[in-house]
Design a protein around this motif. Structure first.
Motif, PDB file in Angstrom:
ATOM      1  N   MET A 289      -5.399   0.447  -2.372  1.00 20.28           N
ATOM      2  CA  MET A 289      -6.756  -0.361  -2.464  1.00 20.28           C
ATOM      3  C   MET A 289      -6.472  -1.741  -2.947  1.00 20.28           C
ATOM      4  O   MET A 289      -7.456  -2.721  -2.629  1.00 20.28           O
ATOM      5  N   VAL A 290      -5.645  -1.963  -3.721  1.00 24.92           N
ATOM      6  CA  VAL A 290      -5.309  -3.327  -4.403  1.00 24.92           C
ATOM      7  C   VAL A 290      -4.164  -4.033  -4.178  1.00 24.92           C
ATOM      8  O   VAL A 290      -3.014  -3.499  -4.514  1.00 24.92           O
ATOM      9  N   ASP A 291      -4.357  -4.840  -3.147  1.00 27.26           N
ATOM     10  CA  ASP A 291      -3.011  -5.294  -2.636  1.00 27.26           C
ATOM     11  C   ASP A 291      -2.122  -6.054  -3.612  1.00 27.26           C
ATOM     12  O   ASP A 291      -0.663  -5.976  -3.523  1.00 27.26           O
ATOM     13  N   SER A 292      -2.812  -6.692  -4.330  1.00 23.98           N
ATOM     14  CA  SER A 292      -1.849  -7.476  -5.494  1.00 23.98           C
ATOM     15  C   SER A 292      -0.948  -6.565  -6.099  1.00 23.98           C
ATOM     16  O   SER A 292       0.037  -6.926  -6.910  1.00 23.98           O
ATOM     17  N   LEU A 293      -1.495  -5.365  -6.524  1.00 20.92           N
ATOM     18  CA  LEU A 293      -0.569  -4.389  -7.390  1.00 20.92           C
ATOM     19  C   LEU A 293       0.586  -3.779  -6.597  1.00 20.92           C
ATOM     20  O   LEU A 293       1.106  -3.020  -7.234  1.00 20.92           O
ATOM     21  N   LYS A 294       0.277  -3.894  -5.256  1.00 28.69           N
ATOM     22  CA  LYS A 294       1.152  -2.916  -4.491  1.00 28.69           C
ATOM     23  C   LYS A 294       2.672  -3.049  -4.868  1.00 28.69           C
ATOM     24  O   LYS A 294       3.404  -1.865  -4.855  1.00 28.69           O
ATOM     25  N   PRO A 295       3.443  -4.497  -5.018  1.00 23.56           N
ATOM     26  CA  PRO A 295       4.608  -4.321  -5.081  1.00 23.56           C
ATOM     27  C   PRO A 295       5.135  -3.470  -6.518  1.00 23.56           C
ATOM     28  O   PRO A 295       6.135  -2.786  -6.692  1.00 23.56           O
ATOM     29  N   ARG A 296       4.390  -3.618  -7.392  1.00 24.73           N
ATOM     30  CA  ARG A 296       4.404  -3.057  -8.738  1.00 24.73           C
ATOM     31  C   ARG A 296       4.441  -1.388  -8.701  1.00 24.73           C
ATOM     32  O   ARG A 296       5.102  -0.864  -9.147  1.00 24.73           O
ATOM     33  N   ILE A 297       3.440  -0.938  -7.993  1.00 26.31           N
ATOM     34  CA  ILE A 297       3.097   0.378  -7.727  1.00 26.31           C
ATOM     35  C   ILE A 297       4.295   0.888  -7.100  1.00 26.31           C
ATOM     36  O   ILE A 297       4.686   2.192  -7.306  1.00 26.31           O
ATOM     37  N   PHE A 298       4.984   0.239  -6.182  1.00 24.11           N
ATOM     38  CA  PHE A 298       6.080   0.823  -5.268  1.00 24.11           C
ATOM     39  C   PHE A 298       7.479   1.133  -6.198  1.00 24.11           C
ATOM     40  O   PHE A 298       8.055   1.986  -5.994  1.00 24.11           O
ATOM     41  N   VAL A 299       7.255   0.024  -7.144  1.00 18.37           N
ATOM     42  CA  VAL A 299       8.676   0.569  -7.953  1.00 18.37           C
ATOM     43  C   VAL A 299       8.416   1.426  -8.715  1.00 18.37           C
ATOM     44  O   VAL A 299       9.272   2.520  -8.937  1.00 18.37           O
ATOM     45  N   LEU A 300       7.207   1.957  -9.105  1.00 20.54           N
ATOM     46  CA  LEU A 300       6.804   3.219  -9.937  1.00 20.54           C
ATOM     47  C   LEU A 300       6.834   4.262  -9.232  1.00 20.54           C
ATOM     48  O   LEU A 300       7.480   5.248  -9.311  1.00 20.54           O
ATOM     49  N   LEU A 301       6.479   4.073  -8.039  1.00 23.23           N
ATOM     50  CA  LEU A 301       6.408   5.530  -6.763  1.00 23.23           C
ATOM     51  C   LEU A 301       7.920   5.749  -6.562  1.00 23.23           C
ATOM     52  O   LEU A 301       8.052   6.806  -6.532  1.00 23.23           O
ATOM     53  N   ARG A 302       8.806   4.619  -6.479  1.00 22.98           N
ATOM     54  CA  ARG A 302      10.168   4.928  -6.207  1.00 22.98           C
ATOM     55  C   ARG A 302      10.882   5.825  -7.149  1.00 22.98           C
ATOM     56  O   ARG A 302      11.773   6.777  -6.987  1.00 22.98           O
ATOM     57  N   ARG A 303      10.511   5.464  -8.455  1.00 16.51           N
ATOM     58  CA  ARG A 303      11.062   6.352  -9.398  1.00 16.51           C
ATOM     59  C   ARG A 303      10.677   7.679  -9.476  1.00 16.51           C
ATOM     60  O   ARG A 303      11.450   8.561  -9.933  1.00 16.51           O
TER      61      ARG A 303
END
Lengths: 147, 885
Positions: B505-519
């Protein structure tokens, strides 16, 4: 309907348990509920000082007399005030039979007579007799005096 | 009894020794053999009976054989002359409750006692006989019982009357024949006889309104000898009042003077009963209410807990309907907050919460804070519910109330209590937009230290929906990711989904969320890894700042679009095979459950358990259902679906209700049909609609229902065209047409040939309110100001003579179909004027606000001033037209 008359000792062990119109499977639940209610609230309560509670649509009036705790459960027309009237009859009858607020031992010694009193007071969930002198005579199969 | 008294009462350590210790059923049954001795030892026999009673009173039971054996032995004791023993025998026979075939052995002894010269023998014999008797025996002894009812000895009369009350349940036709004797007993000078006779007479005549009314009339004028009987009379009187007020709507209330006079009775029980009866009168006026409230107020400061409890309980109920009437008791009520009895304190608090005004909220909350720490969870839940209602009533006070809720959320408590608090916070967030950010933060803090997996997952889900829409979604990420590190697998999986929602939903947060999801790909739980993998692969390639595809969002987070019950059934029926489960095979038709819906509608949609904003979700389901039908898919956006309107009486052969779906240019009627006859299968079910009284509507399509088996609801639809954007109204007459086939109940198979048949349904109307969506506003004044006066239309109307102001207000609310705001739909009793605030959205998505000012004169003529503001001039006019017509 007067759903239950329950008398326990001060540890919560049942001395008398009479249910009316309560299905068998619910009795255990009621017993433990009442005993817990007493354990939570009857500490330090004076003889015959009434405690009151309601649970769903039923009312509970309970008290301490000597070393025994007495609980009455009612619903519909037996609301908190009718129950306090009924519990007053029960306590005076027990005091009358025992001669004083009873210890557990005294209560058990007079067990038969107390059962007869309860039989005169509550019959299958309806309040039948309310006068302690009359009850005293009736359990001895003597006619009431005022008659 | 002497045998038990082995010990000296003064010796303390033995004083508690039970005379029944070590008592065993087997041994006592052995002892019961003394009843058979040729030389009866009365004292010994009494002792054995006492032991039997003790066993029974402890909840012990006897087997059939044991009971029979004891019973037969006990019957021998009728030979004994000892009076005390005879009394015990009566009791034990009742306790053993012998079976019908055994009873015969004692009946002759009991009949003898029943005709004994000694009255108390008679009384007891009556009680025992009535306890163990069946219908045939009862006819034999009926003559004696009728005599006993009018016996001059009150003990005998009472025994017969109370027996009558019990026997009425099993043998009503016999007991009803005693009504003359009972009528006579009601006039008895003995207090208890009158009490029992009154109870029995009312029960005998309860279906005869006139007779009960006569009974009440005569007794309220005569003498009632005991408080118990007086209380019964008050109850019967209020029953008569209830039934008579239904007949004559105007004029003085009958028997009110009697109730009022009982408020001055010397017995507290009677005073209270009368006070409660008055508070429960339908449409009670404040003039009628005042004396009752005054006596209840006195009881509030009684030294007897039972009276305080009774009074506060009654006032609590009154506060729901007449909060203003109870405010006079507020000071007494406040002192009850510290009452030793927690039930009383809780009732006092919740009453205060209902009657308090906006300015008193802060002070009240301070008092409650001290109180909360020393009550049990069950009481706390009641308080939390009351606070939630208060917050919705005074939205401006949300800071104080939300603060209170978040404080108690941090304290110790069980699951139900915590759930109640969380549900309340969620409701407040949904209802009061300003409360959203602070509420979400309170919930975030709570899950940092929450021991309940269920609550954590629910909150995480809620955060996923609401969090991304806030001004700074990033601040929630830390709380969510902490769950991934610290919690059990269920909560971790939820947290992963929530993180993904933020990412999508929040495009600006996407890169950082991806880091967390990869973990999370290395989590040791399958479900957590699976979810992380799914989200990483679907949301947006490499996690760069791009917008997530709408279809992906819909796939991942959209609603399942299927009734869950249907999905569950299909999954259960699916047998593992080469062919994968096909979700499109799941039927989309919603099972109509009118009863469940009614229940749900009565409850306020609250908390996490309920779907977000109840009504919209129903519309969603309907929307999807309708758009899946090709004939209706071109109708555009669904504006409103009405609540189901029943077209059949309850418990008829076929149950049908209709839901009106309103579109811009069309209406679709969805008929939910249920076949309640197991021996029938209905096929080709259609509804034939006669729209001759709905001129602007033209039928364009129908969708019949192929088959309607027993107890499986199905739907058929009829669509009409109407002028675009016009709130057309009209009346529709309906006939259910179908082919009926007999079903063989043993095989469940239907016959091949069927018969065409019809079934007349009730008619229904499309009304103006169907074009209005009930949409509330949290702060009416702000909303009113922000709409501005540009398209305001004001006019006055005379509504003519009305039954009451309350009735006039609710009629107008129903006519407009709008949402009442800030509790203004409640009209204070006896008031001469009232202002009601309404809000809604009119067809075409036009926001509308309405201010209604009512006034009533002494002739009950009601005048109304209607002020409408909306976003469209035409709509403001349309609302006025609605009222004018």
């Amino acid at each position: 309907m007067l759903l239950a008359v329950l008398i326990t000792n001060s540890e919560g062990n049942i001395l008398v348990e009479r249910f009316n119109g309560v299905p068998g499977e619910e009795r255990l639940h009621w017993r433990s509920f009442l005993v817990k209610l007493g354990a939570d609230n009857l500490k330090g309560v004076k003889n015959e000082e009434l405690c009151v509670a309601s649970h769903k649509s039923v009312y509970i009036v309970y008290t301490v007399l000597g070393h025994v705790s007495i609980y009455l459960v009612g619903k519909d027309e037996y609301d908190e005030l009718a129950l306090s009237e009924a519990i007053f009859v029960v306590t005076s009858a027990i005091k009358d039979v025992c001669g004083k607020p009873p210890t557990e031992r005294l209560f058990l010694d007079k067990y038969g007579r107390i059962c007869l009193c309860l039989d005169e007071i509550v019959w299958k969930g309806l309040l039948e007799n309310t006068d302690k002198d009359r009850i005293k005579r009736l359990v001895r199969l003597k006619p009431p005096t005022e008659f | 009894m002497a045998q038990y008294v082995k010990k000296d009462d003064d010796r303390d350590e033995e004083a508690e020794y039970s005379p029944f210790s070590g008592i065993e059923k087997g041994a006592v049954l052995q002892e019961a053999r003394v009843f058979n001795d040729p030389q009866l030892d009365s004292r010994r026999c009494s002792q054995v009976i006492t032991k039997l009673l003790y066993l029974l009173n402890q909840g012990d039971t006897f087997t059939k054989t044991e009971a029979t054996e004891v019973f037969f032995s006990v019957t021998k004791l009728f030979q004994a002359r000892d009076v005390g023993l005879r009394r015990m025998v009566y009791l034990i026979i009742k306790e053993l409750s012998p079976s019908a075939d055994e009873v015969i052995i004692v009946t002759s002894s009991l009949m003898k006692d029943m005709n004994s010269k000694t009255d108390v023998y008679r009384a007891n014999a009556i009680r025992v006989l009535c306890r163990i008797t069946d219908g045939t025996l009862l006819t034999q002894i009926e003559r004696y019982l009728k005599q006993a009812i009018v016996d001059k000895n009150p003990v005998v009369a009472s025994a017969a009357l109370v027996s009558g009350i019990h026997l009425l349940q099993t043998n009503p036709e016999i007991v009803k024949r005693w009504s003359n004797e009972v009528q006579e007993a009601v006039q008895s000078r003995a207090a208890l006889v009158q009490f029992h006779a009154l109870a029995l007479l009312q029960q005998i005549r309860q279906n005869d309104r006139l007779a009960v009314s006569k009974l009440v009339t005569s007794l309220t004028k005569g003498t009632v000898r005991s408080p118990l009987a007086q209380c019964l009379l008050i109850r019967y009187t209020s029953q008569v009042i209830r039934e008579s007020s239904m007949n004559s709507q105007t004029g003085d209330r009958p028997f009110y003077d009697y109730l009022e006079s009982c408020l001055r009775h010397k017995s507290e029980m009677v005073i209270f009963e009368a006070a409660r009866a008055i508070t429960e009168l339908s449409d009670v006026t404040s003039r009628e209410l005042t004396p009752a409230i005054t006596v209840l107020q006195l009881f509030l400061s009684s030294s007897k807990p039972v009276l305080r409890f009774a009074a506060v309980r009654t006032l609590n109920k009154v506060a729901m309907t007449h909060p203003m009437a109870v405010t006079t008791c507020n000071i007494d009520m406040e002192s009850l907050i510290s009452d030793q009895n927690r039930s009383i304190a809780t009732l006092a608090i919740t009453t205060l919460l209902k009657t308090g005004n906006e300015s008193g909220v802060d002070r009240l909350m301070k008092q409650i804070t001290n109180f909360m720490s020393d009550i049990a969870d069950e009481f706390k839940i009641v308080v939390v519910d009351a606070i939630r209602s208060l917050c919705l009533k005074f939205p401006l006070k949300f800071r104080t109330l939300m603060g209170f809720l978040s404080n108690i959320l941090r304290e110790e408590g069980g699951f139900e209590y915590k759930k109640a608090i969380v549900d309340s916070i969620v409701t407040i967030i949904r209802e009061i937009p300003d409360a959203k950010e602070s509420g979400l933060l309170h919930l975030c803090e709570f899950i940092e230290d929450c021991e309940f997996t269920y609550l954590s997952t629910q909150i995480l889900h809620f955060l996923g929906i609401e969090g991304p829409k806030t001004s700074d979604p990033s601040k929630y990420i830390r709380y969510i990711y902490n769950r991934v590190i610290l919690e059990n697998a269920t909560v971790r999986a939820s947290a992963v989904s929530t993180l993904a929602k933020f990412g999508a939903m929040v495009d600006s947060l996407k890169p950082r969320i991806f880091v967390l999801l990869r973990r999370c790909l290395y989590d040791n739980d399958d479900e957590v890894r699976d979810r992380a993998t799914l989200y990483l692969n679907t949301i947006g390639g490499d996690g760069s700042v791009v917008e997530t595809d709408k279809d992906v969002k819909e796939f991942l987070f959209g609603s399942l679009d299927l009734p869950l019950a249907n999905l569950e059934t299909s999954l259960k029926n699916y047998e593992p095979s080469e062919e994968p489960f096909d979700i499109s095979s799941v039927p989309r038709e919603v099972k109509s459950q009118p009863f469940a819906e009614k229940k749900a509608a009565a409850k306020k949609p609250t908390g996490l358990g309920a779907p977000p904003a109840g009504p919209t979700s129903a519309v969603d389901t309907y929307d999807k259902l309708l758009s899946s039908i090709p004939e209706f898919s071109t109708f555009g956006l669904l504006f409103k679906s009405s609540a189901p309107v029943e077209l059949t009486e309850a418990e008829t052969e076929y149950a049908v209700n209709v839901v009106k779906h309103i579109f811009d240019k069309h209406v679709v009627f969805q008929y939910n049909c249920t076949n309640t006859i197991p021996e029938q299968l209905l096929e080709d079910v259609t509804i034939v609609v006669d729209a001759s009284e709905a001129e602007e509507f033209e039928e364009i399509a129908t969708k019949p229902l192929k088959s309607l088996p027993y107890d499986t609801p199905g739907q058929t639809f009829v669509a009409f065209e109407k002028p675009e954007g016009v709130p057309a109204v009209g009346k529709f007459t309906n006939v259910l047409r179908f082919i009926v086939k007999e079903v063989d109940p043993s095989t469940g198979e239907a016959e091949e040939d069927g018969v065409e048949d019809e079934y007349q349904l009730e008619e229904f109307e499309v009304v103006a309110a169907d074009y209005m969506l009930k949409v509330g506003v949290s702060n009416f004044r702000n909303a009113w100001e922000s709409l501005g006066p540009d398209f305001e239309r004001v006019d006055e109307y005379g509504l003519g003579p009305r039954e009451s102001l309350k009735e006039a207000v609710s009629t107008v609310i129903n006519l407009l179909g709008m949402q009442p705001c800030e509790g203004t739909e409640v009209v204070a009793a006896n008031s001469r004027s009232h202002t009601c605030l309404l809000s809604g959205v009119y067809i075409g998505n036009v926001k509308v606000l309405v201010r209604l000012s009512f006034g009533v004169d002494s002739a009950k003529e009601v005048a109304m001033k209607l002020a409408v503001r909306s976003e469209d001039e035409a709509v403001s006019d349309a609302i006025h037209e609605l009222v004018a017509n």
